[in-house]
Design an enzyme around this catalytic site. Structure first.
Site, PDB file in Angstrom:
ATOM      1  N   ARG A  54       0.756  -1.144   0.215  1.00 26.14           N
ATOM      2  CA  ARG A  54       0.151   0.000   0.070  1.00 26.14           C
ATOM      3  C   ARG A  54       0.665   1.070  -0.321  1.00 26.14           C
ATOM      4  NH1 ARG A  54      -4.756   0.139   4.598  1.00 26.14           N
ATOM      5  NH2 ARG A  54      -2.868   1.309   6.067  1.00 26.14           N
ATOM      6  N   LYS A 153      -2.393   7.582   1.256  1.00 32.91           N
ATOM      7  CA  LYS A 153      -2.092   7.505   2.811  1.00 32.91           C
ATOM      8  C   LYS A 153      -0.855   8.779   2.865  1.00 32.91           C
ATOM      9  CE  LYS A 153      -1.843   5.210   6.216  1.00 32.91           C
ATOM     10  NZ  LYS A 153      -3.050   5.627   7.189  1.00 32.91           N
ATOM     11  N   GLU A 186     -15.892   6.914   6.805  1.00 35.65           N
ATOM     12  CA  GLU A 186     -15.137   5.966   7.608  1.00 35.65           C
ATOM     13  C   GLU A 186     -15.067   7.224   8.795  1.00 35.65           C
ATOM     14  OE1 GLU A 186     -11.308   5.360   6.505  1.00 35.65           O
ATOM     15  OE2 GLU A 186     -10.851   7.791   5.241  1.00 35.65           O
TER      16      GLU A 186
HETATM   17  N1  PMP Z   1      -8.850   5.421   7.098  1.00 36.57           N
HETATM   18  C1  PMP Z   1      -7.941   6.055   7.476  1.00 36.57           C
HETATM   19  C2  PMP Z   1      -8.514   7.146   7.436  1.00 36.57           C
HETATM   20  C3  PMP Z   1      -6.668   5.805   7.902  1.00 36.57           C
HETATM   21  O1  PMP Z   1      -5.660   6.698   8.133  1.00 36.57           O
HETATM   22  C4  PMP Z   1      -6.416   4.432   8.348  1.00 36.57           C
HETATM   23  C5  PMP Z   1      -4.797   4.304   8.849  1.00 36.57           C
HETATM   24  N2  PMP Z   1      -4.708   4.620  10.229  1.00 36.57           N
HETATM   25  C6  PMP Z   1      -7.454   3.692   8.261  1.00 36.57           C
HETATM   26  C7  PMP Z   1      -8.557   3.882   7.868  1.00 36.57           C
HETATM   27  C8  PMP Z   1      -6.994   1.813   9.041  1.00 36.57           C
HETATM   28  O2  PMP Z   1      -6.617   1.814   7.716  1.00 36.57           O
HETATM   29  P1  PMP Z   1      -5.513   0.450   8.212  1.00 36.57           P
HETATM   30  O3  PMP Z   1      -6.004  -0.699   9.316  1.00 36.57           O
HETATM   31  O4  PMP Z   1      -4.616  -0.089   7.470  1.00 36.57           O
HETATM   32  O5  PMP Z   1      -4.267   1.084   9.286  1.00 36.57           O
END
Ligand code: PMP
Length: 294
Positions: A54, A153, A186
């Site tokens: 990623r 990200k 989210e």
């Molecule tokens: N949404 C956002 C905006 C994030 O920054 C993150 C990671 N901190 C997540 C969801 C969760 O992703 P992951 O399970 O890959 O950490």
């Protein structure tokens, strides 16, 4: 005095007091760069390959040419944890655009910088894991794919930071973020799931949700436990009237959310489906991952 952490910075491990980037780095000047948050448990890095992939996908989207190969990045990540003699903690890997001239153009930045921090972490207090989190819907929306792609990200996290500020000001621990259509996207740093009549649902990525690694783990766990799971559009109403709600993220892990905008979700306590998912998630984190010390 506490021992200084060793930080990986552009090919070397250096003490944290010497781990510095330039004020001319475009990562700092424009938020031009990418990052990953990764966890390690019991001496193993959880889902390291997926996080690394990623990271490189985010870099590709920004035309950021990483000089290290993914294999070298994985090695550097494991070495950083090992050098700090840590068994449980959090890794922050950052690739900045690097030093350049003033002005937005990344073409004036010849070399990206890579740094990796391995440290300990606790995002929410222990009581939040026992009792569940309180959420508030925030006014700040998740940007559309054609504005700031939610799958990248990037170091530009102000959208999330402002949403977090609003949540805290509303007396909540997490902020629920909607997209421009008013559908659930989210939370500020976590994906969101609801449980209704024994089945799990979560918004599709097209709603503005990050393709979270922990979210993916829930899609693996649910069928194992015989729990139906699917993506579907969700509104605030769906959360108000859900039997259970939980959030997922590398830092937060899997955690129940028990209230949204003063509405109690389900019984107001972490529900049975949530608890089963949490138990299986903990098993996986303790028993799988890239070994650091073998
Ligand atoms: N949404 C956002 C905006 C994030 O920054 C993150 C990671 N901190 C997540 C969801 C969760 O992703 P992951 O399970 O890959 O950490």
């Amino acid at each position: 005095m506490t021992k200084e952490l060793l930080i990986y910075l552009d090919g070397k491990l250096v003490p944290e007091s010497q781990a510095k980037v330039s004020v001319f780095d475009h990562g700092l000047l424009y938020g031009d760069g990418v990052f990953e948050g990764i966890r390690f448990y019991n001496g193993r890095v959880f889902r390291l390959d997926e996080h690394t992939r990623r990271l490189y996908d985010s870099a590709k989207a920004l035309l950021l040419n990483v000089t290290m190969t993914p294999e070298e990045m994985i090695r550097a990540t494991v070495e950083t944890v090992r050098a700090n003699e840590l068994r449980d903690g959090y890794i922050r890997t950052v690739i900045t655009r690097g030093v350049g001239t003033m002005g937005l153009s990344p073409y004036k930045c010849p070399k990206p910088s890579v740094f990796i921090i391995a440290a300990s972490i606790q995002l929410y207090p222990e009581s939040a894991y026992r009792d569940g989190l309180v959420m508030a819907t925030v006014a700040t929306r998740r940007p559309r794919h054609d504005i700031l792609p939610p799958q990248v990200k990037s170091l530009n996290y102000l959208n999330n930071v402002m949403a977090k500020v609003e949540a805290i000001q509303a007396g909540a621990e997490e902020g629920l973020m909607l997209n421009d259509q008013g559908l659930v996207a989210e939370c500020t740093g976590d994906n969101l799931f609801i449980v209704r009549d024994g089945a799990i649902s979560t918004p599709p990525l097209s709603a503005g949700a990050l393709d979270g690694i922990t979210r993916r783990v829930v899609f693996e766990i649910a069928p194992e436990l015989g729990i139906p799971i699917r993506e579907r559009d969700l509104t605030r109403h769906d959360i108000f009237t859900a039997d259970e709600c939980f959030l997922t993220g590398t830092a937060a892990e899997v955690i129940a959310a028990v209230k949204l905008d003063q509405r109690v979700i389900g019984t107001g306590k972490p529900g049975t489906v949530t608890q089963r998912v949490i138990a299986r998630f903990r098993e996986l984190t303790q028993t799988s991952g890239t070994p650091v010390y073998e």
